[in-house]
Design an enzyme around this catalytic site. Structure first.
Site, PDB file in Angstrom:
ATOM      1  N   ASP A 104      79.982  39.681   9.792  1.00  0.00           N
ATOM      2  CA  ASP A 104      81.572  40.187   9.933  1.00  0.00           C
ATOM      3  C   ASP A 104      81.688  41.638   9.105  1.00  0.00           C
ATOM      4  O   ASP A 104      82.421  41.543   8.217  1.00  0.00           O
ATOM      5  CB  ASP A 104      82.855  39.174  10.020  1.00  0.00           C
ATOM      6  CG  ASP A 104      84.265  39.661  10.801  1.00  0.00           C
ATOM      7  OD1 ASP A 104      84.145  41.644  10.620  1.00  0.00           O
ATOM      8  OD2 ASP A 104      84.970  39.310  10.382  1.00  0.00           O
TER       9      ASP A 104
ATOM     10  N   ARG B 245      85.668  36.365  16.203  1.00  0.00           N
ATOM     11  CA  ARG B 245      85.118  36.027  14.318  1.00  0.00           C
ATOM     12  C   ARG B 245      85.312  34.432  14.403  1.00  0.00           C
ATOM     13  O   ARG B 245      87.183  33.781  14.479  1.00  0.00           O
ATOM     14  CB  ARG B 245      87.025  36.752  14.081  1.00  0.00           C
ATOM     15  CG  ARG B 245      86.747  37.867  13.356  1.00  0.00           C
ATOM     16  CD  ARG B 245      88.321  38.892  12.772  1.00  0.00           C
ATOM     17  NE  ARG B 245      87.576  39.579  11.977  1.00  0.00           N
ATOM     18  CZ  ARG B 245      88.312  40.083  11.132  1.00  0.00           C
ATOM     19  NH1 ARG B 245      89.336  40.491  12.408  1.00  0.00           N
ATOM     20  NH2 ARG B 245      88.131  41.192  10.394  1.00  0.00           N
TER      21      ARG B 245
ATOM     22  N   TYR C 239      95.071  37.747  15.250  1.00  0.00           N
ATOM     23  CA  TYR C 239      95.588  39.557  15.169  1.00  0.00           C
ATOM     24  C   TYR C 239      96.759  39.244  15.438  1.00  0.00           C
ATOM     25  O   TYR C 239      97.539  38.361  16.826  1.00  0.00           O
ATOM     26  CB  TYR C 239      94.542  40.088  16.520  1.00  0.00           C
ATOM     27  CG  TYR C 239      93.271  40.653  16.094  1.00  0.00           C
ATOM     28  CD1 TYR C 239      92.646  41.447  15.090  1.00  0.00           C
ATOM     29  CD2 TYR C 239      91.700  39.321  16.490  1.00  0.00           C
ATOM     30  CE1 TYR C 239      91.602  41.555  14.496  1.00  0.00           C
ATOM     31  CE2 TYR C 239      90.589  40.427  16.230  1.00  0.00           C
ATOM     32  CZ  TYR C 239      90.820  40.528  14.718  1.00  0.00           C
ATOM     33  OH  TYR C 239      89.435  41.103  15.522  1.00  0.00           O
TER      34      TYR C 239
ATOM     35  N   SER D 130      84.593  42.652   8.434  1.00  0.00           N
ATOM     36  CA  SER D 130      85.981  42.099   7.228  1.00  0.00           C
ATOM     37  C   SER D 130      85.241  42.625   5.905  1.00  0.00           C
ATOM     38  O   SER D 130      86.031  43.169   5.054  1.00  0.00           O
ATOM     39  CB  SER D 130      85.619  40.388   6.784  1.00  0.00           C
ATOM     40  OG  SER D 130      86.911  39.804   7.929  1.00  0.00           O
TER      41      SER D 130
ATOM     42  N   GLN E 293      81.032  33.861  10.416  1.00  0.00           N
ATOM     43  CA  GLN E 293      81.824  35.105   9.044  1.00  0.00           C
ATOM     44  C   GLN E 293      80.591  35.689   8.036  1.00  0.00           C
ATOM     45  O   GLN E 293      81.412  37.036   7.821  1.00  0.00           O
ATOM     46  CB  GLN E 293      82.524  33.549   7.964  1.00  0.00           C
ATOM     47  CG  GLN E 293      83.654  33.623   8.640  1.00  0.00           C
ATOM     48  CD  GLN E 293      84.191  32.919   7.874  1.00  0.00           C
ATOM     49  OE1 GLN E 293      83.369  31.653   6.686  1.00  0.00           O
ATOM     50  NE2 GLN E 293      85.615  32.179   8.049  1.00  0.00           N
TER      51      GLN E 293
HETATM   52  P1  NAI Z   1      93.296  44.186  11.646  1.00  0.00           P
HETATM   53  O1  NAI Z   1      92.890  45.374  11.130  1.00  0.00           O
HETATM   54  O2  NAI Z   1      93.250  44.342  13.316  1.00  0.00           O
HETATM   55  O3  NAI Z   1      95.249  44.455  10.754  1.00  0.00           O
HETATM   56  C1  NAI Z   1      95.071  44.774  10.091  1.00  0.00           C
HETATM   57  C2  NAI Z   1      97.247  44.383   9.581  1.00  0.00           C
HETATM   58  O4  NAI Z   1      98.117  45.011  10.798  1.00  0.00           O
HETATM   59  C3  NAI Z   1      97.290  42.797  10.671  1.00  0.00           C
HETATM   60  O5  NAI Z   1      97.677  41.599   9.648  1.00  0.00           O
HETATM   61  C4  NAI Z   1      98.695  42.825  11.485  1.00  0.00           C
HETATM   62  O6  NAI Z   1      99.186  41.443  11.795  1.00  0.00           O
HETATM   63  C5  NAI Z   1      98.856  43.512  10.712  1.00  0.00           C
HETATM   64  N1  NAI Z   1      99.979  44.841  11.555  1.00  0.00           N
HETATM   65  C6  NAI Z   1      99.855  44.729  12.888  1.00  0.00           C
HETATM   66  N2  NAI Z   1     101.189  45.561  13.037  1.00  0.00           N
HETATM   67  C7  NAI Z   1     101.713  45.673  12.192  1.00  0.00           C
HETATM   68  C8  NAI Z   1     103.402  46.369  12.364  1.00  0.00           C
HETATM   69  N3  NAI Z   1     104.376  46.282  13.533  1.00  0.00           N
HETATM   70  N4  NAI Z   1     104.152  46.169  10.850  1.00  0.00           N
HETATM   71  C9  NAI Z   1     103.277  45.475  10.214  1.00  0.00           C
HETATM   72  N5  NAI Z   1     101.672  45.099  10.305  1.00  0.00           N
HETATM   73  C10 NAI Z   1     101.414  44.722  11.453  1.00  0.00           C
HETATM   74  O7  NAI Z   1      93.393  42.826  11.115  1.00  0.00           O
HETATM   75  P2  NAI Z   1      92.455  42.004  10.402  1.00  0.00           P
HETATM   76  O8  NAI Z   1      92.201  42.707   8.992  1.00  0.00           O
HETATM   77  O9  NAI Z   1      91.561  42.516  11.343  1.00  0.00           O
HETATM   78  O10 NAI Z   1      92.981  40.545  10.164  1.00  0.00           O
HETATM   79  C11 NAI Z   1      93.887  39.966  11.661  1.00  0.00           C
HETATM   80  C12 NAI Z   1      93.746  38.739  11.494  1.00  0.00           C
HETATM   81  O11 NAI Z   1      92.454  38.098  11.176  1.00  0.00           O
HETATM   82  C13 NAI Z   1      93.987  38.371   9.905  1.00  0.00           C
HETATM   83  O12 NAI Z   1      94.835  36.505  10.412  1.00  0.00           O
HETATM   84  C14 NAI Z   1      92.650  37.925   9.278  1.00  0.00           C
HETATM   85  O13 NAI Z   1      93.012  36.592   8.213  1.00  0.00           O
HETATM   86  C15 NAI Z   1      91.915  36.992  10.625  1.00  0.00           C
HETATM   87  N6  NAI Z   1      90.186  37.257  10.020  1.00  0.00           N
HETATM   88  C16 NAI Z   1      89.612  36.051  10.696  1.00  0.00           C
HETATM   89  C17 NAI Z   1      88.036  36.008  10.259  1.00  0.00           C
HETATM   90  C18 NAI Z   1      87.316  34.784  10.683  1.00  0.00           C
HETATM   91  O14 NAI Z   1      88.115  34.473  10.979  1.00  0.00           O
HETATM   92  N7  NAI Z   1      86.157  34.723  10.760  1.00  0.00           N
HETATM   93  C19 NAI Z   1      87.732  37.091   9.310  1.00  0.00           C
HETATM   94  C20 NAI Z   1      88.274  37.801   9.020  1.00  0.00           C
HETATM   95  C21 NAI Z   1      89.639  38.038   9.444  1.00  0.00           C
END
Ligand code: NAI
Length: 401
Positions: free
Chosen positions: A131, A123, A231, A134, A128
């Protein structure tokens, strides 16, 4: 000329397709020949004729489609029995789900396929537009709210009418990553009163900027819960206990709960127990988007709606496929953006650039071997735990992650 094959997906209930007429045209402009299997776009409302008009050849069988292919683009992993039709040395790119398809990787290497898992794309800024996690999670978050609205059978916004006032639905979103943030935005647009939680501090501001209230145990562990990759980490038992107490109290007033909490390569954390559901208002609805990775909700079943203490738990899998015409458009663009980045400025497509950082991170099998460090047979230490969709989610376990 580089030959790209677009087979029809065979995975149960998979309606998406790996190329659209728009991306077919772009591949042809790159100098490729594109072969599409008959009916491949049907589930996403793309007719064979539109692919032909874009310049693709339509073949009526899988074998004819992939014959002589250099690159095979898929949504899901191609199953073992179909592999014999693929030419040795072909490149397969798709959401290959390597965590659950370890056995299949052996077959891919035996067939001398170079396989790349789109889920393993780093990521980073450069990637981007490629992805798929996303683009598909975003639509899954949207769709989760639509599914909930249908089953809920009541209105979301507060309505003041001559016949009386209808209160706004209260929606609690657990996990504010890509899917959760879109669920929050969608529920807000539909007029619901939304709260949300996450274990990553960065999520707080994002939740608030969407007009929802953030609720979480914000202790020292919370401050460090995000990995360098963005993550979540697995939380300690004591954090999980505190989180469960907070959730148990909050949930008593919620009409709808949407859970999206995941930790890459690990079983989903259990966040809601059946006992908690018992305290929810009558007719409440829960949607477990993590059901395929073991589930966040006790009593959720993959592919089904279950009834628990007067509430309904939606455990549909593959929500992006339930909005296939849109998800295919974005998925196909992600694939095109990735594949076209493999092109060499002077030589065009000149084989896989093995030293490219994206390829290095995503390559599972190559030249007859499993090459990815996380999936090599002899590399037990690197193997992440995984819980499959078929595992029962009935037990009200501890809040184990
Ligand atoms: P994911 O699908 O792995 O997890 C979904 C959400 O569940 C996450 O926000 C995680 O913190 C949360 N989670 C995990 N355990 C938990 C718990 N016990 N209680 C409550 N919530 C909990 O995550 P996703 O949607 O893939 O995003 C992860 C990160 O990646 C985010 O910070 C997002 O902004 C970032 N991201 C970065 C990108 C880039 O730089 N190109 C693109 C897309 C996402």
């Amino acid at each position: 000329m580089t030959r790209i094959a677009i087979p029809k997906e065979t995975f149960k209930n998979e309606s998406r397709v790996s190329a659209t007429p728009e991306t077919v045209k772009k591949f042809i402009d790159l100098g490729c020949e594109v072969v599409v299997e008959k009916g491949a776009g049907e589930g996403s409302s793309f007719k064979d004729d539109t692919y032909s008009e874009a310049g693709a050849t339509i073949e009526s069988t899988f074998a004819a489609t992939v014959k002589d292919a250099d690159i095979v683009l898929t949504v899901r992993a191609i199953e073992k029995d179909a592999l014999k039709a693929l030419p040795s040395g072909a490149i397969m790119i798709g959401q290959l789900n390597p965590y659950d398809n370890r056995e299949l990787l052996n077959h891919y290497s035996q067939h001398n396929l170079s396989t790349l898992a789109m889920e393993l794309l780093p990521r980073i800024t450069r990637a981007q537009s490629m992805d798929v996690l996303s683009s598909q999670a975003n639509l899954a978050g949207y769709r989760a709210v639509i599914e909930a609205a249908e089953v809920y059978g009541r209105a979301f916004p507060m309505m003041m009418t001559a016949a009386g006032t209808v209160p706004a639905a209260r929606i609690f979103v657990m996990g504010a990553g890509v899917a959760g943030l879109q669920a929050i935005a969608t529920a807000r647009r539909m007029g619901a009163q939304v709260t949300a939680t996450d274990v990553r501090p960065a999520a707080k501001e994002q939740v608030q900027s969407l007009g929802a209230k953030f609720i979480a145990v914000e202790d020292e562990e919370f401050k460090e819960a995000e990995t360098a990759g963005g993550y979540a980490k697995s939380m300690s038992e004591s954090y999980q206990k505190k989180q469960a107490e907070l959730v148990a109290d909050h949930i008593t007033k919620q009409n709808i709960v949407i859970t999206t909490a995941l930790i890459p390569g690990k079983p989903a954390p259990r966040l809601i127990t059946k006992d908690m559901i018992k305290t929810m208002p009558e007719g409440s609805v829960l949607v477990d988007l993590a059901v395929e990775r073991g589930g966040n909700i006790g009593g959720a079943k993959a592919g089904e709606i279950t009834h628990v203490h007067g509430s309904k738990i939606i455990g549909y899998t593959n929500l992006p496929s339930r909005i296939a015409a849109t998800s295919s458009v974005l998925y196909a663009k992600n694939l095109y953006n990735f594949v076209s980045a493999l092109w060499n400025k002077d030589k065009g497509f000149d084989g896989l650039p093995l030293d490219d950082e994206l390829v290095k991170a995503m390559l599972l099998t190559h030249a007859g071997k499993i090459v990815h460090p996380g999936f090599k047979e002899d590399d037990e230490a690197d193997k992440p735990a995984s819980r499959s969709a078929s595992d029962s989610n009935d037990a009200d376990e501890e809040y184990a992650s």
